[in-house]
Design a protein around this motif. Structure first.
Motif, mmCIF file in Angstrom:
data_model
loop_
_atom_site.group_PDB
_atom_site.id
_atom_site.type_symbol
_atom_site.label_atom_id
_atom_site.label_comp_id
_atom_site.label_asym_id
_atom_site.label_seq_id
_atom_site.Cartn_x
_atom_site.Cartn_y
_atom_site.Cartn_z
ATOM 1 N N ARG A 44 8.934 -6.622 2.343
ATOM 2 C CA ARG A 44 8.475 -5.423 3.037
ATOM 3 C C ARG A 44 8.210 -4.266 2.062
ATOM 4 O O ARG A 44 9.028 -4.025 1.171
ATOM 5 C CB ARG A 44 9.562 -5.010 4.031
ATOM 6 C CG ARG A 44 9.093 -4.304 5.248
ATOM 7 C CD ARG A 44 10.085 -4.497 6.368
ATOM 8 N NE ARG A 44 9.613 -5.528 7.265
ATOM 9 C CZ ARG A 44 8.730 -5.307 8.222
ATOM 10 N NH1 ARG A 44 8.248 -4.111 8.423
ATOM 11 N NH2 ARG A 44 8.325 -6.281 8.980
ATOM 12 N N PRO A 45 7.075 -3.568 2.220
ATOM 13 C CA PRO A 45 6.789 -2.460 1.314
ATOM 14 C C PRO A 45 7.890 -1.399 1.346
ATOM 15 O O PRO A 45 8.380 -1.056 2.408
ATOM 16 C CB PRO A 45 5.465 -1.883 1.834
ATOM 17 C CG PRO A 45 5.133 -2.620 3.048
ATOM 18 C CD PRO A 45 5.996 -3.803 3.175
ATOM 19 N N GLY B 93 0.110 -1.022 1.624
ATOM 20 C CA GLY B 93 1.499 -1.314 1.989
ATOM 21 C C GLY B 93 2.409 -0.224 1.470
ATOM 22 O O GLY B 93 2.709 0.722 2.189
ATOM 23 N N VAL B 94 2.813 -0.342 0.206
ATOM 24 C CA VAL B 94 3.718 0.655 -0.361
ATOM 25 C C VAL B 94 3.095 2.039 -0.264
ATOM 26 O O VAL B 94 3.741 3.001 0.157
ATOM 27 C CB VAL B 94 4.026 0.346 -1.842
ATOM 28 C CG1 VAL B 94 5.068 1.295 -2.364
ATOM 29 C CG2 VAL B 94 4.495 -1.074 -1.995
#
Ligand code: SF4
Ligand code: SF4
Lengths: 321, 480
Positions: free
Chosen positions: B238-239, B316-317
């Motif tokens: 998960r980011p 994402g991040v």
């Protein structure tokens, strides 16, 4: 973490129109719980012929796939030939599908899906069929249809079932082994074991897991069908549920609810060992050939989960309607 | 560290025994009403939790886009603050900082109490808490959660041992006092718990060895607990959770918030039980000095955590960071940065705010803000839809608020109850320090006399020096 690679790109060459929906009028809703078609032989012929799409009774094909051990023996050399391609399919980080046994006597079906997004119009028929069959709340979209935008700005639709990852992060992080992977490559949750820690939801890169946050929808008792990982109905409060590819149906040669519920024949379900898949129209494909020819991709390949779902990417649905 | 400057802090107090037993013998008129109020808060939390069991976790505000939220933030916060107590005490013991003596008992008790509360917060987090024993009889060794369970239980056990060992001699003292005060049942309990402590030199030697060993062990153990805790997040793709910096980040966060909590607890305890004579303002300021470098380190790690992801703009991040730094979570995030990092650091850095009440305020800001930070850090990545790129949301409900408040109230409640049974100050240790100071003074006197003799010898004067007779009995040992 190139997360949304598939979502935002429309790589892959456009395919000639010959493979479009081959007539929705052929589409017949298969009856629930009907018996397995006996004439396996013809289906096997269909499977090994170098034909990309051929009409047969989808139930017959699945029957062969389901009776996997016998089917493998019956197909003989054909299957051995196919097995190589089945292994070649696992082109992810770890190479070959781990569970395709070298020993023909122990070979079982290895289920896979191919989704032809060129046909998907986003009607959510798959989602509704699944929710109806499994008595799910509206937000429990075990197969969820995402509206995507390609880099060219066009819209396409992408149904997302559980990817049945060959290296499932959800299974690795489950502290009590409630999530497991069976011999046929189906990842399942034992809701009588799950402690509801939701680490699997954190780990699944595809958001394919759905918790029972409130009392599950009541379901009528089906005689002879107790709640099980393959038939997780009704859902259990405080545990996690997810798409099971209708693992209770597959051994009986019946199509999963979503495959059956797709009026466009987008979703093919099949077996990597015999290399055959079928959709709701009864179109039969040879998986290996089909995904190569259509430049099919797997979602978030870079994460090393080795999904068992291939997507043939969509092209310009927005201009079609 | 045993120079005279250090030792001058150790108060010379013959009534340390009486003071440390005051909460046990005469806790004050406010005691039971306060305990009652805290019990009521905890009871409301339990009622809320039972409701949640009945209705499902949805009633606590959870949903598919906030599958981890407040209870996990609580677990991380409570177990985090526990680290402070254990490590403050362990490090000060190992470095031989003598000013620690009046603080260790309170710090160690805080560590035990908070790790127990933090560990129990896993229960409201679970959808099926009644199956929790499956972690023991059908564990999956590849799961970070299983190792969290192992690490937290080991650490909880170690911190109980660490609390108990230095307590044994004091319990023997408490037994005698309780017998004198005609409280035979409690006296018998203390007697049993003290394991027949008689202050024999052999006992003393063995105990000192054991304390030293546990003090050394507690530090790597606590480092491992907070690293493993962070791996529950970072071992997913998960980011923003999948960050290699998170393990040290968690360790520093734990120390930072833990030391802050020790400051608060020490300040409150010395106030309510009149321990100002033993725990001076300088103690609090010194704890503030220990707090500051961890605050600076946390600030540094925060920058190191955010810069690469926001600079590169990877899908994402970058989406999560955009929301944290300038989007839906920005208010909370910047509140944490200012109230939890900048303001406390300034308070400790500026000479005119470097006073006990300000230090305590800074500590309170740190503990509160770090809880906010942990909320943001748990909720934002959980909210992020990794396929759609759309953010969900988490909202508090009365249930999650009441359960969390019950945990907060349980800290003072358990501490008040613990100090109804055990002496609040490490009497033996303080007396030892006082004795050492005495010896030091004596040695100094002797040195001075020798120097005088030498001087006179050199000067050819008479060598008839009057050496003052030193008090040979260590302070506070007179009645032993
Ligand atoms: S929620 Fe259930 S299935 Fe998921 S990781 Fe926890 S115990 Fe396993
Ligand atoms: S898609 Fe998600 S739930 Fe399905 S097997 Fe992969 S990680 Fe598990």
């Amino acid at each position: 973490m190139h997360e949304e690679t598939v979502a935002s790109s429309s790589a892959g060459a456009p395919e000639p129109a010959g493979q479009g929906p081959s007539g929705a009028e052929d589409y017949v809703q298969p009856r629930l719980g009907s018996g397995i078609a006996a004439k396996a032989a013809s289906a096997v012929t269909a499977a090994v012929e170098p034909v990309v799409i051929r009409k047969v009774s989808r139930r017959r094909v699945l029957a062969v796939l389901g009776a996997a051990g016998a089917g493998a023996a019956a197909v003989g050399t054909g299957v051995l030939g196919r097995e190589k391609s089945a292994q070649a399919l696992g082109t992810g980080a770890r190479g070959t599908p781990a569970t395709v046994s070298k020993n023909p006597a122990r070979r079982t079906a290895q289920w896979a899906m191919v989704l032809d997004l060129r046909r998907c119009d986003g009607c959510k028929g798959c989602t509704m069929a699944c929710q109806q069959r499994h008595y799910l709340h509206a937000d429990q979209t075990w197969i969820k249809v995402y509206k995507m935008t390609s880099s060219g700005g066009q819209t396409y639709h992408m149904p997302r079932p559980c990817m049945m990852c060959e290296d499932p992060p959800c299974m690795y992080v489950c502290p009590v082994g409630a999530t497991f992977r069976n011999d046929e490559g189906i990842v399942l949750v034992d809701q009588s074991v799950c402690i509801g820690c939701r680490t699997c939801m954190a780990a699944c890169p595809y958001e394919a897991r759905y918790f029972n946050w409130s009392t599950p929808k009541p379901a009528p008792r089906m005689p002879g069908m107790p709640q099980s990982p393959e038939w997780p109905v009704p859902q259990v409060l405080g545990t996690v549920g997810k798409c099971v590819w209708c693992a209770d149906r597959l051994p009986h040669g019946e199509l999963p609810a979503c495959v059956q519920g797709c009026p466009m024949g987008v979703i093919y379900i099949g077996d990597l060992v015999s290399d055959v898949a079928v959709n709701s129209f009864g179109d039969v494909i040879r998986i290996d050939e089909f995904i190569k020819k259509n430049d099919a991709v797997r979602f978030k390949e870079e994460l090393g989960t080795n999904p068992r779902v291939w997507y043939v990417l969509g092209h310009d649905q927005s201009s079609v309607g | 560290m045993t120079n005279t400057e250090e030792l001058s802090d150790v108060p010379e107090l013959p009534d340390v025994r009486a003071a440390s037993m005051r909460p046990v013998l005469k806790p004050g008129r406010w005691y039971w009403p306060v305990v009652g109020a805290l019990v009521a808060v905890v009871a409301v939390g339990v009622v809320a939790w039972v409701t949640q069991l009945h209705e499902g976790l949805g009633a606590a505000g959870y949903n598919n886009h906030a599958f981890w939220a407040i209870y996990i933030a609580d677990v991380v916060t409570f177990i985090g603050v526990s680290y402070g107590g254990a490590v403050v005490s362990a490090i000060l013991r190992l470095t031989g900082a003598s000013w620690r003596a009046p603080l260790t008992r309170i710090a160690e008790a805080t560590a035990v109490v908070t790790v127990i509360i933090g560990g129990s917060f896993i229960i409201p987090h679970l959808g099926r808490p009644e199956r929790i024993l499956e972690l023991i009889y059908r564990p999956n060794l590849s799961s970070p959660i299983f190792w969290d369970f192992v690490a937290v239980s080991t650490y909880a056990f170690a911190s109980i041992v660490f609390f108990f060992l230095p307590l044994m001699p004091d319990l023997a003292m408490a037994r005698d006092r309780l017998t004198a005060a005609n409280r035979p049942r409690l006296a018998r309990l203390c007697g049993t718990l003290s394991c027949r402590w008689q202050a024999k030199p052999s006992q003393r030697r063995r105990l000192d060895g054991a304390i030293g060993l546990v003090a050394i062990m507690v530090i790597p153990l606590a480092v491992s607990v907070h690293s493993v805790l962070s791996w529950a997040f970072t071992l997913t793709s998960r980011p923003w959770w999948h960050e290699s910096i998170w393990a040290p980040y968690f360790v520093v966060a734990a120390l930072y918030s833990g030391i802050a909590l020790v400051i608060i607890v020490v300040a409150v305890m010395r106030r309510i039980w009149g321990l100002k004579a033993f725990i001076t303002d300088r103690h609090l300021v010194r704890l503030g000095f220990i707090l500051a470098p961890f605050g600076a380190a946390y600030l540094y790690l925060t920058i190191a955590d955010f810069l690469p992801g926001s600079y590169v703009g990877e899908n994402g991040v970058a989406n999560v960071f955009a929301q944290v730094l300038a989007g839906r979570y920005a208010l909370w995030f910047w509140l944490f940065v200012f109230a939890g990092l900048i303001v406390p650091l300034l308070i400790i850095a500026l000479p005119w705010t470097r006073r006990a009440p300000f230090i305590v305020t800074a500590a309170a800001l740190v503990v509160g803000s770090l809880w906010i930070k942990r909320m943001v850090m748990v909720v934002a990545p959980a909210n992020y839809g990794r396929v759609s790129g759309v953010f969900g949301s988490y909202h508090f409900t009365w249930i999650s608020a009441c359960v969390t408040l019950a945990g907060v109230a349980a800290i003072p409640l358990l501490l008040l109850l613990v100090f109804r049974v055990v002496p609040i100050l490490s009497v033996t240790e303080m007396e030892e320090m006082a004795a050492r100071k005495e010896q030091e003074a004596m040695r100094e006197g002797a040195d001075r006399a020798l120097a005088e003799i030498e001087r006179r010898h050199d000067a050819g004067e008479s060598l008839d020096v009057q050496v003052e007779e030193a008090e040979m009995t260590p302070v506070g040992r007179a009645d032993a």
